[in-house]
Scaffold this active site. Sequence first.
Site, PDB file in Angstrom:
ATOM      1  N   SER A  85      29.063  44.652 -42.381  1.00  0.00           N
ATOM      2  CA  SER A  85      27.683  44.697 -42.860  1.00  0.00           C
ATOM      3  C   SER A  85      27.380  46.066 -43.458  1.00  0.00           C
ATOM      4  CB  SER A  85      26.702  44.407 -41.711  1.00  0.00           C
ATOM      5  OG  SER A  85      26.818  45.402 -40.702  1.00  0.00           O
TER       6      SER A  85
ATOM      7  N   ILE B 247      26.622  49.502 -45.388  1.00  0.00           N
ATOM      8  CA  ILE B 247      27.324  50.337 -46.359  1.00  0.00           C
ATOM      9  C   ILE B 247      28.816  50.018 -46.384  1.00  0.00           C
ATOM     10  CG2 ILE B 247      27.919  52.710 -46.984  1.00  0.00           C
ATOM     11  CD1 ILE B 247      25.267  53.588 -45.689  1.00  0.00           C
TER      12      ILE B 247
ATOM     13  N   ARG C 265      33.946  44.623 -35.230  1.00  0.00           N
ATOM     14  CA  ARG C 265      34.097  43.924 -33.956  1.00  0.00           C
ATOM     15  C   ARG C 265      33.879  42.424 -34.076  1.00  0.00           C
ATOM     16  NH1 ARG C 265      30.031  46.979 -30.063  1.00  0.00           N
ATOM     17  NH2 ARG C 265      28.723  46.594 -31.897  1.00  0.00           N
TER      18      ARG C 265
ATOM     19  N   ASP D 128      37.295  47.410 -32.014  1.00  0.00           N
ATOM     20  CA  ASP D 128      36.146  48.162 -31.517  1.00  0.00           C
ATOM     21  C   ASP D 128      36.522  49.636 -31.581  1.00  0.00           C
ATOM     22  OD1 ASP D 128      34.112  49.400 -30.162  1.00  0.00           O
ATOM     23  OD2 ASP D 128      34.229  48.163 -28.357  1.00  0.00           O
ATOM     24  N   VAL D 129      35.999  50.342 -32.569  1.00  0.00           N
ATOM     25  CA  VAL D 129      36.433  51.725 -32.792  1.00  0.00           C
ATOM     26  C   VAL D 129      35.911  52.684 -31.719  1.00  0.00           C
ATOM     27  CG1 VAL D 129      36.711  51.428 -35.271  1.00  0.00           C
ATOM     28  CG2 VAL D 129      34.521  52.243 -34.369  1.00  0.00           C
TER      29      VAL D 129
ATOM     30  N   TYR E 216      21.951  60.475 -31.658  1.00  0.00           N
ATOM     31  CA  TYR E 216      22.403  60.040 -32.982  1.00  0.00           C
ATOM     32  C   TYR E 216      22.558  61.227 -33.928  1.00  0.00           C
ATOM     33  CZ  TYR E 216      22.471  58.005 -37.622  1.00  0.00           C
ATOM     34  OH  TYR E 216      22.819  57.689 -38.911  1.00  0.00           O
TER      35      TYR E 216
ATOM     36  N   LYS F  41      26.126  62.703 -35.771  1.00  0.00           N
ATOM     37  CA  LYS F  41      26.331  62.835 -37.213  1.00  0.00           C
ATOM     38  C   LYS F  41      26.596  64.286 -37.624  1.00  0.00           C
ATOM     39  CE  LYS F  41      26.276  58.556 -38.230  1.00  0.00           C
ATOM     40  NZ  LYS F  41      27.523  57.909 -38.683  1.00  0.00           N
TER      41      LYS F  41
ATOM     42  N   VAL G 175      18.649  53.763 -45.501  1.00  0.00           N
ATOM     43  CA  VAL G 175      19.199  52.690 -46.331  1.00  0.00           C
ATOM     44  C   VAL G 175      18.866  51.358 -45.652  1.00  0.00           C
ATOM     45  CG1 VAL G 175      21.283  51.711 -47.386  1.00  0.00           C
ATOM     46  CG2 VAL G 175      21.113  54.173 -47.046  1.00  0.00           C
TER      47      VAL G 175
ATOM     48  N   THR H 118      19.875  48.538 -44.287  1.00  0.00           N
ATOM     49  CA  THR H 118      21.137  47.903 -43.903  1.00  0.00           C
ATOM     50  C   THR H 118      21.049  47.128 -42.593  1.00  0.00           C
ATOM     51  OG1 THR H 118      21.818  49.870 -42.684  1.00  0.00           O
ATOM     52  CG2 THR H 118      22.477  49.736 -45.002  1.00  0.00           C
TER      53      THR H 118
END
Length: 258
Positions: free
Chosen positions: A10, A12, A31, A62-63, A153, A157, A188, A190
């Site tokens: 899904s 980007i 996933r 699953d990273v 979060y 990043k 964005v 998304t």
Amino acid sequence: MYAIITGASSGIGKEMARCLLSRLDIILVARSEDKLKQLTKEYNHISRTHFYNHKCKYYVCDVSNVDECKALYEKHKHLDVQVLINGAGFGALGDFDDIDLDREINMINTNITGVHVLTKLFLHDMLEKNRGYILNIASSAGYMPGSPYMATYYATKAYVLNMTRAIAREAKVAESNVYVGALCPGPVPTGFNEAAGIDAEAKGMKPRSLAKYAIRKMYNKKEIILPGLVVKATYVLRKFAPDGALLDFAAKWQEKKM
């Protein structure tokens, strides 16, 4: 030659895969097997219709799990992987002491650990071949001093952005034909906001337009990709505004979403 894209079911990541389909064979990583199956079928149809002659496959991973990241690498290291895009990630909005700890640990592992492991493993091979592209999707949040109500979060990043910039300046990379860069988008539409617990959907650059811009800049080897005038303006503002003022502004901005 192949492109591996995480978070590809899904947002980007999905659009990045669509943009690269005319250039490379694609391996979609996420996933959700159901979403990956559907998207793989759709992209293979597009490839045939447009005579791209590239195939799309998927790999469920699953990273946030280091062992699964290593398995992803082992499964595909024999291929000629030209592009790695680390796109998996999510956020959470709320008071730090209210957000579920397990959710935050999963966020840290997804946003940081997965990116770290896959970058390290595939970069080694790309340096040996002296070619390749690694694009880590950070965020405009990454160059801010942080944000109340999205503390974790923003911190994740910042890690991705700072790690990526540092790697790009190491002699082995800087003097090679290997690209390592970071994409720092602003809001964005998304589905990120919904996953983060934010009622209103983001208004900003459309995912397809963002993906096209980012891919073009990646191939031009732009180290930090800042899509859109607002993102560029906030990047400049960050250099001059005091951290305290930016934190207060961010707090008010996040409070409007709660």
